[in-house]
Scaffold this motif. Structure first.
Motif, short mmCIF file in Angstrom:
data_model
loop_
_atom_site.label_atom_id
_atom_site.label_comp_id
_atom_site.label_asym_id
_atom_site.label_seq_id
_atom_site.Cartn_x
_atom_site.Cartn_y
_atom_site.Cartn_z
N ALA A 146 0.18 10.37 -0.25
CA ALA A 146 -0.44 11.51 0.45
C ALA A 146 0.62 12.48 0.96
O ALA A 146 0.44 13.70 0.89
N THR B 93 -16.52 3.08 0.88
CA THR B 93 -15.93 2.97 2.22
C THR B 93 -15.23 4.26 2.65
O THR B 93 -14.76 4.35 3.79
N LEU B 94 -15.14 5.22 1.73
CA LEU B 94 -14.44 6.47 2.01
C LEU B 94 -15.43 7.62 2.08
O LEU B 94 -16.45 7.62 1.40
N ASN C 54 0.84 -1.19 0.00
CA ASN C 54 0.00 0.00 0.00
C ASN C 54 0.88 1.24 0.00
O ASN C 54 1.61 1.50 0.97
N CYS D 215 -3.23 2.50 -3.78
CA CYS D 215 -3.59 3.59 -2.87
C CYS D 215 -4.90 3.23 -2.17
O CYS D 215 -5.88 2.85 -2.82
N ASP D 216 -4.92 3.38 -0.85
CA ASP D 216 -6.07 2.97 -0.04
C ASP D 216 -6.90 4.16 0.44
O ASP D 216 -7.68 4.03 1.38
N ARG D 217 -6.76 5.32 -0.20
CA ARG D 217 -7.45 6.51 0.30
C ARG D 217 -7.77 7.46 -0.87
O ARG D 217 -7.21 7.36 -1.95
N ALA D 218 -8.71 8.35 -0.60
CA ALA D 218 -9.01 9.41 -1.57
C ALA D 218 -7.95 10.49 -1.46
O ALA D 218 -7.37 10.72 -0.40
N GLY E 126 -0.45 4.31 -0.27
CA GLY E 126 -1.31 5.44 0.04
C GLY E 126 -0.67 6.48 0.94
O GLY E 126 -0.70 7.69 0.62
N PHE F 299 -6.40 2.48 -7.29
CA PHE F 299 -7.07 2.55 -5.99
C PHE F 299 -7.51 1.15 -5.58
O PHE F 299 -8.10 0.41 -6.38
#
Length: 797
Positions: free
Chosen positions: A267, A320-321, A261, A290-293, A263, A314
């Protein structure tokens, strides 16, 4: 000059004509620009007679703006019983000025059909004056240079810019564009035109000081009076930007191995880039999970090593976000670029409200990227100045909302999930789609298809104006199976502006206003228009510039002041000024088995000045449609005005040309269903059903006026020309229209050649209800069994 002077010896000043025409200088009104730029050897001689409009004479409010001698022009105006003829004038050189009076082929109080005389000089600008006992009305111009919009509207010296419009070029003359500073007198200087067609001039901006400028264009016809209205644009500073700082995501700990990951590292790198903007966020070759917006900051370029080398993937589902999209803006963002990168979230976007990338702001760029979002929207943009070029967009579609100045080129749209459209716009403006390709992403999968739509425009957020489509290609594009997909789709380019309400009668009408009772529930949003849909002043449209307590102030005065008691009004967004030029549209082989609405271009409802020209169209249920609709029982009829469908090649389909009313309900009072559409010089071959289909409904209202089919060549069709009840659902069993149903008025067939399937053909050359107004001038019919023919008319030249 006296009214009875003719072409011999015409040599007059243009001062009085210029004064008359100056009042019609708006982009939507008839006539010429209010001033001339300097003369040039590239501009022809044009010295029209000096005719002062008489009080009480007829008035032309709008009409078809492109035609040659021997071709038909359709007009709307205030003609009543007083207008008996029309004066015409053309000139391209000192010795060939021609002025002739013509009788209308058809005329009533609000519309007319006339033929330009064969004797006029070819490829001229032409003037048309309505003529009555009271004298002459103001002139209407045909083939006048029209500039509609410029894009991009801000550029640096040496950069390419395009001017879009109509009648921008013509045979035998070179177009010109001149530029000067805005809001102050000064010399006009020429701009360099590198490519030109009738609807687009491609320029290289000269090296000018930063500031606001204006330009105008000339197609070489119309002499000193042939200059277009002005367009404004901005020259920006030519200083090269400083080299931005680059932030490599691997420097912040990303691996790009497609397993771990990345992410947190991405970021962190993005936050550093945002703090140093303008800057670059760089993804070296690799696959980054990537595990996030992620929030896209202003001034940051997201750059990879190429879309085949660098992928941002992603790894979680968007639901889930707490985010509207995987990449989105917080408020307005500007100067955001994505280049040389693949971004994907296949199967993870989900739902109509999600998105892969959702941005608001200005100056958004997507260059040489691949964006993939099977299962959910790819792009959701609300921005001014958008570029998408040389990219791959995979998914069920993208939404431009009310974006403006959008340029989409060289991009392949790979459609999935029976997606609604590659691009959808709700009130957008200044949009150009050039050299793109629409395909199904994977036809071996049930979810690997779209429904065939490249572009959809709807009025939910205001008017749509200034659209240009050229060089695009669609492949096997239509709903895949009517047992599984809603087949009331498949229109590859659709302007969908139906379902509007008639307003109550106004309280008063001013020279440039109309006032309704405030308690009538009149809701006005930005981008609304007023359209006179019936009675005196019929056919006029005006943009609303302000609204206060029911009073609507309009962008320009009425040409004909409507009648507060008898005239009828729409207050609604419209679509205006669109060109579909030199595209290749292909539907599915199953067009005759699946009763879809697969169509190359559908002009539907309140649409003005739409041109569909020189396209290759095949395997469609309907080649080109220009149609009206009343939508639901509470709506009125939404009518197209002055569409031009010309020089298209339509083959191997079900119906060639389709027009008329669809989905009708009674209207009281009766409101027109369409005015002034011309289908000219189209080549239609191998239609399984009808060459020209004119649909009617068993309801009051939706009547069509001044519809013309001229110089079309129609071969190998089962039926030649048919008007009848609900043809959109017919399969050779044509029902008659009730006498109180849709009425066709001033319907003219001119110089068409229509050939059937040959010996043993089951169809008819022409079929229509006897009370409908059809007339055939100079047409030839062959290859059909004995049957109906339209009434013959006299060639008025």
């Amino acid at each position: 000059m006296s009214e009875n002077r003719r072409s011999k010896g015409i040599c007059v000043t243009v001062v009085s004509v210029l004064a008359v025409l100056a009042s019609f200088a708006s982009p939507a009104g008839p006539g010429f620009a209010a001033e001339a730029a300097p003369a040039s050897d590239d501009v022809d001689v044009f010295q029209p007679p000096s005719i002062t409009p008489a009080r009480g004479a007829g008035v032309i409010v709008d009409g078809l703006r492109s035609a040659q001698p021997g071709e038909i022009v359709t007009l709307a105006g205030d003609f009543g019983e007083k207008v008996s003829g029309f004066e015409t004038f053309g000139q391209t050189a000192a010795g060939n000025a021609v002025r002739r009076t013509v009788k209308p082929i058809r005329i009533d109080a609000g519309s007319a059909v006339i033929k330009l005389p064969e004797g006029l000089p070819p490829h001229s600008t032409y003037l048309i004056w309505p003529k009555s006992r009271a004298g002459y009305g103001a002139p209407f111009a045909v083939n006048q240079t029209e500039v509609w919009w410029i894009g991009p509207k801000a550029a640096r010296g040496g950069e390419p810019v395009s001017v879009f419009g109509r009648n921008l070029t013509g045979p035998g003359r070179s177009p010109r564009v001149v530029i000067r500073p805005a809001d102050r007198d000064g010399a006009w200087r020429p701009a360099s035109i590198v490519r030109a067609n009738p609807f687009r001039l491609e320029l290289i901006m000269p090296d000018l000081a930063p500031g606001e400028y204006e330009l105008k264009a000339h197609n070489g016809r119309g002499g000193d009076l042939g200059w277009s209205q002005r367009l404004r644009f901005v020259i920006e500073s030519g200083a090269a930007p400083a080299s931005p700082q680059t932030f490599d995501v691997k420097t912040f700990g990303a691996t790009g191995d497609g397993v771990q990951n990345d992410g947190p590292a991405i970021a962190a790198a993005l936050a550093a880039a945002a703090a140093a903007a303008p800057s670059t966020l760089y993804f070296p070759p690799g696959r980054y999970l990537c595990d996030r917006a992620l929030i896209a900051p202003s001034g940051v370029e997201w750059r990879g090593a190429g879309r085949q080398a660098s992928t941002l993937a992603f790894s979680v589902e968007l639901r889930t976000l707490d985010a509207p999209a995987f990449i989105h803006s917080r408020g307005e963002a500007s100067h955001v670029t994505f280049d040389g990168l693949t971004i994907e979230a296949d199967g993870k976007v989900g739902g109509p409200d999600g998105g892969l990338v959702s941005l608001s702001g200005s100056r958004l760029r997507f260059t040489k990227v691949k964006l993939s979002s099977w299962g959910g929207l790819t792009l959701r943009l609300a921005a001014d100045d958008v570029t998408i070029e040389d990219s791959d967009i995979v998914g069920p579609g993208s939404f431009l909302k009310s974006s403006s100045q959008a340029f989409i080129s060289g991009t392949t749209f790979q459609m999935t999930n029976d997606g609604e459209s590659a691009i959808a716009s709700w009130g957008g403006r200044d949009i150009a789609m050039t050299g793109n390709r629409l395909v199904n992403a994977d036809e071996s999968r049930a979810d690997g298809h779209g429904v065939g739509r490249l572009f959809v425009a709807q009025p939910h957020l205001g008017r749509t104006r200034n659209l240009y489509f050229s060089g695009n290609e669609t492949v096997n594009a239509a709903p895949r199976d009517c047992a599984e997909v809603d087949c009331n789709k498949g229109e590859q380019i659709i302007l969908e502006f139906g379902g509007v309400l008639l307003r109550p009668r106004p309280v008063s009408i001013g020279p440039s206003s109309v006032t309704f009772r405030a308690q009538d529930g009149l809701e006005i949003e930005p981008g609304f228009d007023v359209v006179v849909s019936g009675g005196r002043g019929f056919g006029q449209r005006r943009r609303i510039v302000s609204a206060e307590k029911g009073k609507l102030t309009l962008d320009r005065p009425w040409d004909v002041t409507p009648d507060a008691k008898a005239s009828r009004f729409f207050v609604t967004p419209v679509a205006e000024r669109a060109v579909v030029y030199r595209n290749r549209f292909e539907g599915r082989r199953t067009h005759s088995q699946h009763d879809s609405n697969s169509t190359a271009t559908l002009v539907w409802g309140l649409c003005f000045d739409v041109v569909v020209a020189d396209n290759d169209i095949s395997r469609m249920r309907h080649g080109v449609m220009v149609a009206a609709t009343s939508g639901t029982k509470r709506d009125s009829v939404s009518a197209p005005f002055f569409a031009l469908v010309e020089d298209n090649r339509i083959s191997d389909g079900w119906n060639g040309l389709y027009t008329g009313l669809t989905f009708g309900f009674d209207t009281d009072p009766v409101v027109a269903g369409g005015v002034g559409t011309v289908f000219r010089r189209n080549d239609i071959r191998r239609m399984s059903n009808i060459g020209v289909a004119f649909d009617t409904w068993d309801t009051r209202g939706g009547d069509f006026s001044a519809t013309v089919f001229e110089r079309n060549q129609i071969e190998q069709v089962r039926y030649g020309v048919v008007s009848g009840l609900k043809l959109i659902w017919s399969n050779g069993a044509f029902a008659p229209t009730p006498a109180d149903g849709t009425r066709l008025r001033q319907t003219v067939l001119h110089a068409n050649r229509i050939d059937g399937l040959g010996s043993g053909a089951r169809g008819a050359a022409f079929r229509s209800d006897r009370f409908q107004d059809w007339i055939d001038i100079g047409g030839t019919w062959s290859g059909f069994p004995p049957g109906d023919r339209p009434p013959r008319g006299k060639d008025r030249d």
